[in-house]
Write an enzyme that holds these catalytic residues in place. Structure first.
Site, PDB file in Angstrom:
ATOM      1  N   ARG A 100       0.816  -1.214   0.000  1.00 23.17           N
ATOM      2  CA  ARG A 100       0.000   0.000   0.000  1.00 23.17           C
ATOM      3  C   ARG A 100       0.854   1.271   0.000  1.00 23.17           C
ATOM      4  NH1 ARG A 100      -5.493  -0.356   1.371  1.00 23.17           N
ATOM      5  NH2 ARG A 100      -6.233  -2.432   0.873  1.00 23.17           N
ATOM      6  N   ARG A 104      -2.929   6.908  -0.155  1.00 19.40           N
ATOM      7  CA  ARG A 104      -3.165   7.011   1.280  1.00 19.40           C
ATOM      8  C   ARG A 104      -2.369   8.082   2.000  1.00 19.40           C
ATOM      9  NH1 ARG A 104      -4.189   1.473   4.411  1.00 19.40           N
ATOM     10  NH2 ARG A 104      -6.396   1.449   3.977  1.00 19.40           N
ATOM     11  N   ARG A 113      -6.684  12.309  -6.594  1.00 21.34           N
ATOM     12  CA  ARG A 113      -7.906  11.518  -6.418  1.00 21.34           C
ATOM     13  C   ARG A 113      -9.100  12.348  -5.946  1.00 21.34           C
ATOM     14  NH1 ARG A 113      -8.735   6.920  -4.220  1.00 21.34           N
ATOM     15  NH2 ARG A 113     -10.815   7.746  -4.477  1.00 21.34           N
ATOM     16  N   ASP A 149      -6.771  -2.420  -7.586  1.00 21.42           N
ATOM     17  CA  ASP A 149      -7.389  -2.955  -6.379  1.00 21.42           C
ATOM     18  C   ASP A 149      -7.789  -4.396  -6.664  1.00 21.42           C
ATOM     19  OD1 ASP A 149      -8.449  -1.982  -3.574  1.00 21.42           O
ATOM     20  OD2 ASP A 149      -9.906  -3.395  -4.392  1.00 21.42           O
ATOM     21  N   TYR A 224     -15.297 -11.133   0.140  1.00 20.35           N
ATOM     22  CA  TYR A 224     -15.980  -9.878  -0.224  1.00 20.35           C
ATOM     23  C   TYR A 224     -17.288 -10.163  -0.952  1.00 20.35           C
ATOM     24  CZ  TYR A 224     -12.180  -6.881   1.280  1.00 20.35           C
ATOM     25  OH  TYR A 224     -11.272  -6.216   2.050  1.00 20.35           O
TER      26      TYR A 224
END
Ligand code: CP3
Length: 413
Positions: A100, A104, A113, A149, A224
């Site tokens: 990651r 972030r 973003r 992702d 998920y």
């Protein structure tokens, strides 16, 4: 895992995005011969794979020849410390990258973003290229990870999934019965043209830095889809697994086909290594992991034997490391709960390890952080190969400057 809100930041989306002009030319002439990995995997196939051998000697020696016309950069396998460590060679400095690392914590990521939904950014080659490059410019890690992702291939075959800030993936119609499982079709390269375009563009930008492609493993994707979103205890997932094992294996079979196809696109476009994230496998007992999950992960990983190094990672997998080491990866990622030398013992010979600084150690005073980095390096040196990383993804509150400092500490040894 903890689900933390990502502040989109005050940026106005003004950061500029450029694609590399050189990448297209590099990649254009490729004609791949047929390979085993090109054989379509179809649902209903054998799931008997449990203990695949590690990559063969030629691959370990870096002598594996590239496919004619491959976009993969010639010579990198022999020189890049990251790729050498994956092959259990001993580079002069320990390679380091961060799960990651893209997004972030970077203000330039938040600016870019600000007005763009997560999944839109994952389908835009220029944005993928720019976001993948941002941490490379900042931290100078030994590898880049492709910005995407784990749900991107599922969206690409038509599932209605959104990534909600502060929550994670949310599935509009959870997959819980045979009719829903039957809608999961195979992924074709034409479903993800932006992946091929972005990988080629990145190869032109990255110079000597290897590019890691990735995908979610069948179990984590299934969680998920069955739960409909992030889950702490995976209750509906386990209910399906125990209650309808035939349907469960059909679901994981189909997800293995999709995952292998998604990685195939990335490898054919030129990524230098792949990581299969089975983030939530640690929710399972070893027996259940071996029975319900390992054959499907093994099938994915076996599709790329001898092509590029394969990394396999999950969180909370201390009790699963032996089993995970047997599904066919060249490198096993380890979270921060098990010391790396003990992890290497559990994983067994013939594999490198990746990890495993506690992601929260970035908030420790510098001398404590430095000591912890030193401890990970010392224990990793006892393994056959070591790629330094955090034990899970970078936490959103992390100071980017501390990540750059960790890169320096690792390289200084
Ligand atoms: O490592 C990298 O920097 C490459 C990019 C990457 C992302 N997701 C981008 C992303 C990778 C490798 C992933 C993998 C991924 N996605 C995993 C496996 C890794 C792990 O953490 O165990 C999982 C489980 C997901 C699903 C997912 N996507 C979650 C749980 C979240 C977090 C939701 C939140 O708001 O915290 C996402 C969103 C996501 N994926 C973000 C990024 C940069 C944040 C999106 C944003 O900026 O709003």
């Amino acid at each position: 895992m903890s689900v933390v809100h990502i502040d989109a930041g005050p940026g106005s989306g003004s950061a500029s995005v450029q694609t590399a002009p050189s990448g297209v030319a590099v990649a254009s002439a490729r004609v791949a011969p047929p390979r085993d990995g090109d054989k379509p995997h179809r649902p209903g196939g054998s799931t008997a794979l449990t203990d695949l051998p590690p990559a063969d000697a030629a691959f370990r020696a870096g002598a594996v020849s590239l496919h004619p016309g491959s976009a993969r950069r010639p010579g990198l396998a022999a020189t890049a410390p990251f790729l050498r460590a994956c092959r259990r060679d001993q580079p002069e400095t320990t390679p380091v990258w961060f799960m990651r690392q893209a997004g972030r914590v970077l203000p330039e990521y938040r600016a870019l973003r600000a007005d763009v939904p997560m999944l839109d950014s994952c389908r835009d080659p220029a944005m993928i290229t720019e976001i993948t490059m941002q941490p490379v410019r900042r931290f100078r890690p030994d590898a880049a990870i492709f910005f995407s992702d784990i749900v991107v291939p599922l969206v690409a075959i038509g599932l209605d999934i959104d990534i909600v800030a502060g929550v994670g993936p949310v599935v509009a119609e959870p997959v819980r019965d045979a009719a829903a499982v039957a809608t999961l079709r195979a992924l074709e390269p034409d479903d993800v043209p932006y992946v091929t375009q972005a990988v080629r563009s990145l190869l032109g930008e990255l110079g000597g830095t290897p590019l890691i492609g990735f995908a979610g493993a069948p179990f984590t994707l299934a969680s998920y889809l069955v739960e409909g979103g992030p889950s702490r205890n995976h209750l509906r997932t386990k209910a399906l697994m125990y209650g309808e094992p035939k349907l469960w294996h059909d679901l994981l079979d189909r997800l293995a086909v999709i995952t292998a196809a998604f990685l195939r696109v990335q490898i054919d476009a030129g990524v230098d290594a792949v990581q299969l994230f089975d983030s939530w496998a640690g929710a399972l007992s070893e027996d259940d992991y071996r029975r319900y999950v390992a054959p499907h992960s093994a099938r994915v990983l076996s599709a790329f034997a001898d092509e590029v190094p394969r990394i396999h990672f999950g969180v909370n997998t201390g009790e699963l490391l032996t089993a995970m080491g047997q599904v066919g990866a060249d490198v096993v990622g380890v979270d921060w709960r098990v010391p790396l030398d003990e992890a290497a013992r559990r994983i067994g010979p013939g594999r490198a390890v990746q990890g495993n600084l506690d992601p929260a150690a970035v908030f420790a005073p510098e001398p404590v952080l430095a000591a912890k980095v030193g401890d990970v390096l010392a224990r990793g040196a006892k393994a056959e190969g070591h790629v330094f990383n955090l034990g899970h993804g970078v936490l959103p509150e992390t100071d980017p400057g501390v990540l750059a400092h960790i890169v320096d500490l690792v390289h200084a040894g």
